[in-house]
Design an enzyme around this catalytic site. Sequence first.
Site, PDB file in Angstrom:
ATOM      1  N   SER A  73       1.711  42.281  16.650  1.00 46.80           N
ATOM      2  CA  SER A  73       2.769  43.224  17.029  1.00 46.80           C
ATOM      3  C   SER A  73       2.614  43.605  18.496  1.00 46.80           C
ATOM      4  O   SER A  73       1.516  43.499  19.065  1.00 46.80           O
ATOM      5  CB  SER A  73       2.635  44.496  16.176  1.00 46.80           C
ATOM      6  N   TYR A  80      -2.262  51.314  12.526  1.00 46.18           N
ATOM      7  CA  TYR A  80      -1.417  50.121  12.685  1.00 46.18           C
ATOM      8  C   TYR A  80      -1.719  49.445  14.028  1.00 46.18           C
ATOM      9  O   TYR A  80      -1.921  48.227  14.096  1.00 46.18           O
ATOM     10  CB  TYR A  80       0.061  50.525  12.594  1.00 46.18           C
TER      11      TYR A  80
HETATM   12  P1  NAP Z   1       8.914  44.076   5.629  1.00 57.10           P
HETATM   13  O1  NAP Z   1      10.392  43.969   5.759  1.00 57.10           O
HETATM   14  O2  NAP Z   1       8.337  45.345   5.075  1.00 57.10           O
HETATM   15  O3  NAP Z   1       8.380  42.820   4.800  1.00 57.10           O
HETATM   16  C1  NAP Z   1       7.020  42.687   4.530  1.00 57.10           C
HETATM   17  C2  NAP Z   1       6.828  41.978   3.221  1.00 57.10           C
HETATM   18  O4  NAP Z   1       5.398  41.936   2.946  1.00 57.10           O
HETATM   19  C3  NAP Z   1       7.474  42.718   2.049  1.00 57.10           C
HETATM   20  O5  NAP Z   1       8.087  41.810   1.176  1.00 57.10           O
HETATM   21  C4  NAP Z   1       6.273  43.408   1.396  1.00 57.10           C
HETATM   22  O6  NAP Z   1       6.461  43.708   0.007  1.00 57.10           O
HETATM   23  C5  NAP Z   1       5.205  42.368   1.609  1.00 57.10           C
HETATM   24  N1  NAP Z   1       3.849  42.893   1.372  1.00 57.10           N
HETATM   25  C6  NAP Z   1       3.424  44.174   1.518  1.00 57.10           C
HETATM   26  N2  NAP Z   1       2.142  44.256   1.133  1.00 57.10           N
HETATM   27  C7  NAP Z   1       1.754  43.018   0.738  1.00 57.10           C
HETATM   28  C8  NAP Z   1       0.560  42.477   0.215  1.00 57.10           C
HETATM   29  N3  NAP Z   1      -0.516  43.252  -0.004  1.00 57.10           N
HETATM   30  N4  NAP Z   1       0.516  41.175  -0.099  1.00 57.10           N
HETATM   31  C9  NAP Z   1       1.591  40.369   0.080  1.00 57.10           C
HETATM   32  N5  NAP Z   1       2.764  40.824   0.566  1.00 57.10           N
HETATM   33  C10 NAP Z   1       2.843  42.142   0.888  1.00 57.10           C
HETATM   34  O7  NAP Z   1       8.195  43.876   7.057  1.00 57.10           O
HETATM   35  P2  NAP Z   1       8.650  43.084   8.375  1.00 57.10           P
HETATM   36  O8  NAP Z   1       9.254  44.067   9.304  1.00 57.10           O
HETATM   37  O9  NAP Z   1       9.378  41.854   8.022  1.00 57.10           O
HETATM   38  O10 NAP Z   1       7.200  42.756   8.966  1.00 57.10           O
HETATM   39  C11 NAP Z   1       6.547  41.524   8.743  1.00 57.10           C
HETATM   40  C12 NAP Z   1       5.320  41.467   9.653  1.00 57.10           C
HETATM   41  O11 NAP Z   1       5.732  41.656  11.002  1.00 57.10           O
HETATM   42  C13 NAP Z   1       4.280  42.546   9.368  1.00 57.10           C
HETATM   43  O12 NAP Z   1       2.988  42.037   9.562  1.00 57.10           O
HETATM   44  C14 NAP Z   1       4.594  43.595  10.427  1.00 57.10           C
HETATM   45  O13 NAP Z   1       3.486  44.396  10.727  1.00 57.10           O
HETATM   46  C15 NAP Z   1       4.998  42.710  11.589  1.00 57.10           C
HETATM   47  N6  NAP Z   1       5.810  43.366  12.593  1.00 57.10           N
HETATM   48  C16 NAP Z   1       6.999  43.948  12.254  1.00 57.10           C
HETATM   49  C17 NAP Z   1       7.742  44.591  13.264  1.00 57.10           C
HETATM   50  C18 NAP Z   1       9.044  45.274  12.981  1.00 57.10           C
HETATM   51  O14 NAP Z   1       9.525  46.018  13.858  1.00 57.10           O
HETATM   52  N7  NAP Z   1       9.673  45.072  11.830  1.00 57.10           N
HETATM   53  C19 NAP Z   1       7.256  44.623  14.570  1.00 57.10           C
HETATM   54  C20 NAP Z   1       6.056  44.003  14.859  1.00 57.10           C
HETATM   55  C21 NAP Z   1       5.336  43.386  13.864  1.00 57.10           C
HETATM   56  P3  NAP Z   1       6.969  45.210  -0.391  1.00 57.10           P
HETATM   57  O15 NAP Z   1       8.349  45.294   0.153  1.00 57.10           O
HETATM   58  O16 NAP Z   1       6.912  45.260  -1.871  1.00 57.10           O
HETATM   59  O17 NAP Z   1       6.015  46.167   0.276  1.00 57.10           O
END
Ligand code: NAP
Length: 258
Positions: free
Chosen positions: A147, A160
């Site tokens: 991130s 985080y």
């Molecule tokens: P998201 O929409 O919340 O999707 C994350 C997915 O991971 C969800 O399906 C979630 O399931 C699943 N998950 C949670 N805990 C888990 C576990 N223990 N084992 C397996 N799967 C699990 O998040 P996103 O925004 O797409 O983010 C994806 C990645 O990008 C993450 O690593 C996040 O930190 C990173 N990131 C995101 C952003 C942003 O602004 N969105 C920015 C920088 C980095 P549930 O829905 O049931 O929890």
Amino acid sequence: MGKRNAQGILSGKVVIITGASRGIGEACVREFVAEGASVAIFDLPQERDAGEKLAAELGELAQYFPCDVTSADQCEAAVKAASKKFGPITILVNNAGIAISGGLEEMSEADWDKIFSINVKGIFMVGRLVIPQMRKSGSGSIINIASESAFIGFPMHPAYCASKAAVVHLSRSMAVRYAPDKIRVNSLCPGTIDTALYRGFLASLPNPEEVHQQVLDKHPLGLGQPEDISAAALFLASDNSRYMTGAPMLVDGGSTAL
Ligand code: NAP
């Protein structure tokens, strides 16, 4: 975002993507399948419906496997089942991650541990099972989703931020260790992306509109879309990035340049 012309650059590749039923993970699944890869959609057992719906939409090249990345048993069963279905894994996207906001003094020890357990230890849990398959295949690419928070000290996200800095550095260590096996390991560092994770964060605040405006002000190119990140993940997964390893790749709409 407009659809790019697929060129089949991942044709024949076998991929695992964790946390893949929605958000950035889902966009990676769609992009990789469009490029000809077979993709194992790993996500929590409670996300089975979403994972199976996504797989059904994409056909033969995708299948859902239940996998909580904090469970050794589930990781082992899922990696075994995925390679039995599609063959040896050569690309792994460690995407599963969570964010829980709260200042250092307010957050619970349980929340601190949960963030590290999923965001950092999850990479170890799945990576250690997949690396032997990559070594045997003679090459591999691992993409660890970090991130912009690895580089910016957001005051209300201490755990985080620390976890994502750990992802960047864990990736460097893995890169050096596995370069002789032709396994490349890079971290991909998104800016703020319009997903359920971001919307959930806003919803938890008393002043979501104000914070959303601050986020927009902090990103010269505005809010990112999941496809902005899957495009970069595709580059890191493919041979187009063959001389890159151990690198943090920022795709942050300019936030760290500001
Ligand atoms: P998201 O929409 O919340 O999707 C994350 C997915 O991971 C969800 O399906 C979630 O399931 C699943 N998950 C949670 N805990 C888990 C576990 N223990 N084992 C397996 N799967 C699990 O998040 P996103 O925004 O797409 O983010 C994806 C990645 O990008 C993450 O690593 C996040 O930190 C990173 N990131 C995101 C952003 C942003 O602004 N969105 C920015 C920088 C980095 P549930 O829905 O049931 O929890």
